[in-house]
Design a protein around this motif. Sequence first.
Motif, mmCIF file in Angstrom:
data_model
loop_
_atom_site.group_PDB
_atom_site.id
_atom_site.type_symbol
_atom_site.label_atom_id
_atom_site.label_comp_id
_atom_site.label_asym_id
_atom_site.label_seq_id
_atom_site.Cartn_x
_atom_site.Cartn_y
_atom_site.Cartn_z
ATOM 1 N N GLU A 47 -23.491 64.735 38.964
ATOM 2 C CA GLU A 47 -24.701 64.166 39.580
ATOM 3 C C GLU A 47 -24.566 62.653 39.734
ATOM 4 O O GLU A 47 -25.034 62.086 40.719
ATOM 5 C CB GLU A 47 -25.938 64.529 38.762
ATOM 6 C CG GLU A 47 -26.299 66.001 38.882
ATOM 7 C CD GLU A 47 -27.626 66.313 38.249
ATOM 8 O OE1 GLU A 47 -28.654 65.896 38.810
ATOM 9 O OE2 GLU A 47 -27.631 66.970 37.196
ATOM 10 N N TYR A 48 -23.912 61.992 38.781
ATOM 11 C CA TYR A 48 -23.650 60.561 38.909
ATOM 12 C C TYR A 48 -22.660 60.312 40.047
ATOM 13 O O TYR A 48 -22.893 59.472 40.914
ATOM 14 C CB TYR A 48 -23.116 59.984 37.592
ATOM 15 C CG TYR A 48 -22.594 58.578 37.726
ATOM 16 C CD1 TYR A 48 -23.454 57.519 38.010
ATOM 17 C CD2 TYR A 48 -21.236 58.290 37.580
ATOM 18 C CE1 TYR A 48 -22.982 56.222 38.140
ATOM 19 C CE2 TYR A 48 -20.765 56.995 37.705
ATOM 20 C CZ TYR A 48 -21.628 55.975 37.988
ATOM 21 O OH TYR A 48 -21.154 54.689 38.129
ATOM 22 N N ILE A 49 -21.576 61.056 40.065
ATOM 23 C CA ILE A 49 -20.575 60.886 41.114
ATOM 24 C C ILE A 49 -21.202 61.078 42.487
ATOM 25 O O ILE A 49 -20.940 60.314 43.427
ATOM 26 C CB ILE A 49 -19.394 61.869 40.916
ATOM 27 C CG1 ILE A 49 -18.594 61.477 39.675
ATOM 28 C CG2 ILE A 49 -18.497 61.899 42.153
ATOM 29 C CD1 ILE A 49 -17.552 62.501 39.259
ATOM 30 N N ASP A 50 -22.070 62.073 42.616
ATOM 31 C CA ASP A 50 -22.712 62.374 43.900
ATOM 32 C C ASP A 50 -23.827 61.391 44.256
ATOM 33 O O ASP A 50 -24.413 61.484 45.331
ATOM 34 C CB ASP A 50 -23.279 63.798 43.893
ATOM 35 C CG ASP A 50 -22.190 64.852 43.850
ATOM 36 O OD1 ASP A 50 -21.024 64.546 44.192
ATOM 37 O OD2 ASP A 50 -22.496 65.998 43.457
ATOM 38 N N GLY A 51 -24.128 60.475 43.341
ATOM 39 C CA GLY A 51 -25.161 59.475 43.614
ATOM 40 C C GLY A 51 -26.573 59.981 43.440
ATOM 41 O O GLY A 51 -27.523 59.397 43.954
ATOM 42 N N LYS A 52 -26.738 61.053 42.678
ATOM 43 C CA LYS A 52 -28.067 61.637 42.471
ATOM 44 C C LYS A 52 -28.781 61.076 41.246
ATOM 45 O O LYS A 52 -30.009 61.050 41.208
ATOM 46 C CB LYS A 52 -27.949 63.157 42.331
ATOM 47 C CG LYS A 52 -27.467 63.840 43.593
ATOM 48 C CD LYS A 52 -27.319 65.325 43.380
ATOM 49 C CE LYS A 52 -26.795 66.007 44.636
ATOM 50 N NZ LYS A 52 -26.562 67.433 44.405
ATOM 51 N N LYS A 53 -28.013 60.665 40.226
ATOM 52 C CA LYS A 53 -28.605 60.146 38.991
ATOM 53 C C LYS A 53 -27.793 58.968 38.488
ATOM 54 O O LYS A 53 -26.559 58.997 38.509
ATOM 55 C CB LYS A 53 -28.624 61.217 37.893
ATOM 56 C CG LYS A 53 -29.639 62.296 38.112
ATOM 57 C CD LYS A 53 -29.717 63.207 36.920
ATOM 58 C CE LYS A 53 -30.746 64.300 37.195
ATOM 59 N NZ LYS A 53 -30.767 65.289 36.149
ATOM 60 N N GLU A 54 -28.515 57.962 38.005
ATOM 61 C CA GLU A 54 -27.870 56.813 37.376
ATOM 62 C C GLU A 54 -27.413 57.199 35.974
ATOM 63 O O GLU A 54 -27.937 58.142 35.364
ATOM 64 C CB GLU A 54 -28.850 55.639 37.276
ATOM 65 C CG GLU A 54 -29.237 55.034 38.601
ATOM 66 C CD GLU A 54 -28.142 54.171 39.235
ATOM 67 O OE1 GLU A 54 -27.058 53.993 38.642
ATOM 68 O OE2 GLU A 54 -28.387 53.677 40.344
ATOM 69 N N ILE A 55 -26.463 56.453 35.443
ATOM 70 C CA ILE A 55 -25.966 56.702 34.095
ATOM 71 C C ILE A 55 -27.111 56.619 33.083
ATOM 72 O O ILE A 55 -27.181 57.424 32.155
ATOM 73 C CB ILE A 55 -24.839 55.715 33.733
ATOM 74 C CG1 ILE A 55 -23.620 55.971 34.621
ATOM 75 C CG2 ILE A 55 -24.463 55.836 32.254
ATOM 76 C CD1 ILE A 55 -22.525 54.929 34.485
ATOM 77 N N SER A 56 -28.001 55.661 33.264
ATOM 78 C CA SER A 56 -29.115 55.515 32.315
ATOM 79 C C SER A 56 -30.009 56.756 32.300
ATOM 80 O O SER A 56 -30.501 57.159 31.248
ATOM 81 C CB SER A 56 -29.940 54.272 32.641
ATOM 82 O OG SER A 56 -30.442 54.328 33.959
ATOM 83 N N GLU A 57 -30.207 57.396 33.464
ATOM 84 C CA GLU A 57 -31.007 58.621 33.524
ATOM 85 C C GLU A 57 -30.305 59.749 32.777
ATOM 86 O O GLU A 57 -30.944 60.522 32.049
ATOM 87 C CB GLU A 57 -31.232 59.047 34.971
ATOM 88 C CG GLU A 57 -32.081 58.107 35.785
ATOM 89 C CD GLU A 57 -32.112 58.532 37.237
ATOM 90 O OE1 GLU A 57 -33.075 59.225 37.613
ATOM 91 O OE2 GLU A 57 -31.174 58.185 37.984
ATOM 92 N N ILE A 58 -29.009 59.843 32.962
ATOM 93 C CA ILE A 58 -28.221 60.887 32.305
ATOM 94 C C ILE A 58 -28.236 60.678 30.796
ATOM 95 O O ILE A 58 -28.375 61.629 30.030
ATOM 96 C CB ILE A 58 -26.783 60.906 32.862
ATOM 97 C CG1 ILE A 58 -26.821 61.369 34.333
ATOM 98 C CG2 ILE A 58 -25.871 61.788 32.026
ATOM 99 C CD1 ILE A 58 -25.522 61.178 35.078
ATOM 100 N N LEU A 59 -28.125 59.430 30.378
ATOM 101 C CA LEU A 59 -28.174 59.115 28.954
ATOM 102 C C LEU A 59 -29.509 59.528 28.349
ATOM 103 O O LEU A 59 -29.551 60.179 27.292
ATOM 104 C CB LEU A 59 -27.931 57.626 28.743
ATOM 105 C CG LEU A 59 -27.891 57.111 27.320
ATOM 106 C CD1 LEU A 59 -26.850 57.833 26.489
ATOM 107 C CD2 LEU A 59 -27.630 55.618 27.316
ATOM 108 N N LYS A 60 -30.604 59.213 29.015
ATOM 109 C CA LYS A 60 -31.932 59.605 28.522
ATOM 110 C C LYS A 60 -32.049 61.117 28.406
ATOM 111 O O LYS A 60 -32.550 61.646 27.413
ATOM 112 C CB LYS A 60 -33.021 59.088 29.459
ATOM 113 C CG LYS A 60 -33.276 57.621 29.371
ATOM 114 C CD LYS A 60 -34.351 57.237 30.367
ATOM 115 C CE LYS A 60 -34.325 55.772 30.656
ATOM 116 N NZ LYS A 60 -35.247 55.382 31.721
ATOM 117 N N GLU A 61 -31.604 61.830 29.441
ATOM 118 C CA GLU A 61 -31.669 63.293 29.430
ATOM 119 C C GLU A 61 -30.826 63.880 28.305
ATOM 120 O O GLU A 61 -31.237 64.839 27.649
ATOM 121 C CB GLU A 61 -31.185 63.858 30.766
ATOM 122 C CG GLU A 61 -32.168 63.703 31.888
ATOM 123 C CD GLU A 61 -31.656 64.322 33.177
ATOM 124 O OE1 GLU A 61 -30.897 65.317 33.126
ATOM 125 O OE2 GLU A 61 -32.008 63.792 34.248
#
Length: 75
Positions: A47-61
């Motif tokens: 999702e980060y690679i595809d530009g759908k989510k920032e790293i910070s969003e992924i970290l929170k999740e």
Amino acid sequence: MAYTIEKKYSIKETTKVGREKIVNDALAIATLDADAPTERTMNLVQEYIDGKKEISEILKETIAYYREQAKHCND
């Protein structure tokens, strides 16, 4: 809780190819002496690679996910 990630890693500041390199470098380091990432982790990375989510969003999740898992272990 707020997480800050260097701007140079943001989706706006990178290309898809650049994000792929960032991820590949990070995974190479992270797996030197560890198990391979889970399918869940790899989906988030994509999702980060595809530009759908920032790293910070992924970290929170990810933190929220493991906190929830810990609650179930303590029940």
